[in-house]
Write an enzyme that holds these catalytic residues in place. Structure first.
Site, short mmCIF file in Angstrom:
data_model
loop_
_atom_site.label_atom_id
_atom_site.label_comp_id
_atom_site.label_asym_id
_atom_site.label_seq_id
_atom_site.Cartn_x
_atom_site.Cartn_y
_atom_site.Cartn_z
N GLN A 41 122.94 84.89 5.25
CA GLN A 41 122.87 86.09 6.11
C GLN A 41 123.96 87.06 5.67
O GLN A 41 125.14 86.70 5.63
CB GLN A 41 123.09 85.71 7.58
CG GLN A 41 123.02 86.91 8.51
CD GLN A 41 123.53 86.62 9.92
OE1 GLN A 41 124.37 87.34 10.45
NE2 GLN A 41 123.02 85.56 10.53
N ASN A 73 122.08 90.90 8.90
CA ASN A 73 122.58 90.94 10.26
C ASN A 73 122.43 92.36 10.85
O ASN A 73 122.75 93.35 10.17
CB ASN A 73 124.06 90.53 10.26
CG ASN A 73 124.65 90.46 11.66
OD1 ASN A 73 125.29 91.38 12.12
ND2 ASN A 73 124.40 89.36 12.33
N THR A 140 137.14 84.11 13.25
CA THR A 140 136.23 84.97 12.50
C THR A 140 135.61 86.04 13.40
O THR A 140 135.38 87.16 12.97
CB THR A 140 135.11 84.12 11.86
OG1 THR A 140 135.73 83.08 11.12
CG2 THR A 140 134.22 84.94 10.97
N LYS A 141 135.30 85.69 14.62
CA LYS A 141 134.70 86.65 15.53
C LYS A 141 135.46 86.61 16.84
O LYS A 141 135.33 85.68 17.62
CB LYS A 141 133.22 86.29 15.75
CG LYS A 141 132.47 87.32 16.55
CD LYS A 141 130.98 87.05 16.60
CE LYS A 141 130.42 88.05 17.55
NZ LYS A 141 129.17 88.32 17.73
N VAL A 209 130.76 80.68 8.61
CA VAL A 209 131.37 81.79 7.90
C VAL A 209 132.59 81.29 7.13
O VAL A 209 132.53 81.01 5.92
CB VAL A 209 131.79 82.95 8.84
CG1 VAL A 209 132.33 84.11 8.02
CG2 VAL A 209 130.63 83.41 9.70
N MET A 299 151.64 50.87 20.70
CA MET A 299 151.71 51.84 21.79
C MET A 299 152.31 53.11 21.19
O MET A 299 153.48 53.12 20.86
CB MET A 299 152.64 51.33 22.91
CG MET A 299 152.26 49.97 23.46
SD MET A 299 150.72 50.05 24.37
CE MET A 299 149.92 48.59 23.73
N LYS A 375 134.90 54.54 29.70
CA LYS A 375 134.86 53.57 30.80
C LYS A 375 135.59 54.13 32.02
O LYS A 375 136.57 54.87 31.89
CB LYS A 375 135.49 52.25 30.37
CG LYS A 375 137.00 52.29 30.17
CD LYS A 375 137.64 50.92 30.30
CE LYS A 375 137.90 50.52 31.73
NZ LYS A 375 139.05 51.20 32.35
N CYS A 461 143.11 49.64 32.52
CA CYS A 461 143.63 50.16 31.26
C CYS A 461 143.61 49.10 30.17
O CYS A 461 143.30 49.38 29.01
CB CYS A 461 145.06 50.65 31.44
SG CYS A 461 145.23 51.87 32.75
#
Ligand code: 3NM
Ligand code: MG
Length: 535
Positions: A41, A73, A140-141, A209, A299, A375, A461
């Site tokens: 495009q 476009n 981009t936009k 793009v 952890m 969960k 947990c």
């Protein structure tokens, strides 16, 4: 004749300094086509009509050489002037029906849509394809009106899929906004009309793009994106797709038990990493549980470490117990790392329905990645259903992180769990006296466990810790792996609770860890409560 278009890798050009820079547009587009772009495009919001026509003509020559359609476009006049294959129209451009009158039946007309209404209108007026977006915010936009995310696009796909009219069902769709190599596979996997049918409507392509136009090597970038499109996402690569189960229930139970035994052995043999991003309260307990089941705990709440940890082949648990801006950002980094590496992620949306901040955190997390398993207790899963777009509002405000009184019947719970899983294409587990687990196709109730589990901090947990390890060690069938993890956890609890040395929740904890430990070295016995299939 209208050309047949392969929409899979849809390049939208950009001539701005920020993206094209000083390079030549025609060369960049040719390289992108050589890399595998399937449709182009030409999008240029600033050049005058003369330059537009001139550039479009050059682009068309290149596209024709490679037999790739060129779409313009905004500008129906430019498309008409050069005789290319079609136009793409935004909501502020010429209306699709008028463009059809001008261009005729043989040209392709695409329309940008952000809502069901816009999609309905565009299809009704005869668009050939829809560009649905904005998926993610993008540099981009900057003036995008609606960032609708995965959920917003799924809603539109669902609408199209469920209209009686085949024009809706068959309309081609691409998504646009922020798609790049890091999210393309997941986006492609998650974007389908949420339904349990065997062939739900999916997107036909991704419109891109910057990930191609701004790449140092547009050809290489397009090639990589195309390759990603044609391979399942890492988190699905090793797994068996869910199957529609036609066997009798007894065979099914036997199969689950056989698989569960195997899963317990695999944990023992592989000792997978269980990476926990969890709250301070349960870190110690979670690490002990991981060790006891035969996994290797870490952890770490630091998102910056996640990329290295994800490469170790383990699973991740994200526990939303303390949802701060800081923790959410760490979670986002870890989700991206595990989605890229393919290791399973368990989301534990602790207290997700309790506060607006937690609801927002859940929305954000669910939009930023794929969770292999979610969960939670009944209220939490209801919050997940809302975040997933399945229901508009949780039925009631959750007070604390505890589950509160049940408001759903078993059948309603099973229905909800199954529907969320079908929508998210993952596994959903609702814990409770009866646990319900589903991959969207198969749904089971598990009646194991003991009330003491509800009286000690962090049992939910640490079940997450267990599930992450089980799925990491058994990626080929994550549903059975998760069931095996639940059985290991809950049968150990049953055994601990009836021991003579256990007199309450306090003495239960060490006994539970012992039983988790001895369980893994033994053989999975008959689940006392049983796994019920066929809900
Ligand atoms: N249209 P990138 S978003 C051209 O939402 C365009 O309608 C959008 O660029 C829409 O792939 C967008 O670099 C830009 O994120 C997409
Ligand atoms: Mg436009």
């Amino acid at each position: 004749m209208k050309p047949q278009v392969d929409y899979s890798l849809y390049l939208v050009t950009d001539s701005t300094d920020a993206i094209l820079g000083r390079r030549d547009l025609i060369e960049v587009v040719e390289q992108a086509i050589q890399g595998g772009v399937t449709v182009v495009q030409y999008r240029d919001k600033t050049s005058g009509t003369g330059i537009l026509v001139d550039t479009a003509r050059k682009l068309h020559r290149i596209c024709q050489q490679y037999q790739i359609p060129l779409i313009i476009n905004d500008r129906v006049d430019v498309a008409l002037a050069i005789g290319c294959e079609g136009v793409h129209l935004g909501q502020d451009d010429m209306d699709v029906a008028n463009a059809r009158t001008v261009l005729g039946q043989d040209k392709i007309i695409g329309a940008t849509v952000s809502s069901i209404d816009e999609a309905h209108t565009a299809v009704g007026k005869g668009a050939d394809y829809l560009g649905i977006g904005t998926l993610y915010s993008t540099a981009t936009k900057k003036d995008t009106k609606n960032i609708i995310g995965i959920n917003g696009i799924r809603k539109i796909l669902y609408y199209l899929d469920h209209q009686g009219d085949s024009a809706f069902k068959n309309i081609k769709t691409v998504c646009i906004g922020g798609v790049n190599a890091s999210n393309l596979q997941r986006v492609n996997y998650q974007l389908f009309a949420p339904s349990t049918s065997e062939s739900p409507k999916t997107i036909d392509g991704v419109a891109i793009v910057s990930a191609i136009m701004a790449a140092e090597d547009p050809s290489e970038a397009a090639k990589q994106l195309k390759e990603l499109l044609n391979t399942p996402p890492p988190f699905k690569a090793k797994s068996n797709e869910p199957v529609f189960w036609h066997e009798k229930q007894e065979d099914e139970l036997e199969e689950i038990q056989r698989q569960a035994r195997r899963a317990v052995e695999t944990i023992h043999n592989l000792s997978p990493l269980s990476h926990n991003m969890t709250n301070l309260v349960v870190q110690n307990f979670a690490a002990s549980v991981a060790l006891a089941i035969g996994a290797s705990p870490i952890m770490s709440n630091n998102g910056a470490e996640a990329e290295d940890l994800a490469k170790l082949g383990g699973g991740l648990v994200i526990n939303m117990g303390t949802a701060t801006l800081d923790s959410i950002n760490n979670h986002r980094l870890a989700i991206a790392a595990y989605n890229t590496a393919g290791g399973p992620i368990v989301l534990d949306p602790v207290g997700a329905g309790a506060t607006t901040a937690r609801r927002d955190a859940l929305d954000f997390l669910m939009a930023s990645g794929y969770f292999d398993l979610v969960k939670g207790n009944e209220r939490e899963i209801m919050a997940v259903a809302r975040a997933s777009g399945l229901i508009l509002q949780d039925a009631s405000q959750q007070r604390g992180v505890d589950s509160g009184d049940s408001i759903l019947s078993l059948g309603q719970k099973a229905y909800l769990v199954q529907r969320i899983a079908a929508r998210e294409r993952n596994i959903v587990l609702m814990t409770g006296a009866t646990d319900i687990i589903s991959d969207g196709i198969r749904t089971y109730a598990i009646n194991n466990g003991h009330p003491y589990l509800g009286m000690v901090t962090g049992s939910g947990c640490t079940l997450g810790t267990t599930l992450a390890a089980y799925m990491a060690a058994n990626p080929q069938n994550k549903l059975y792996a998760a069931i095996a993890g639940i059985l290991h956890f809950e049968i150990a609890a049953e055994r601990a609770a009836v021991r003579e040395d256990v007199r309450g929740p306090g003495t239960f904890i060490p006994a539970f860890i012992d039983e988790l430990y001895s369980f893994r070295t033994g053989v999975l016995g008959e689940p006392s409560g049983g796994v019920g299939g066929g809900i």
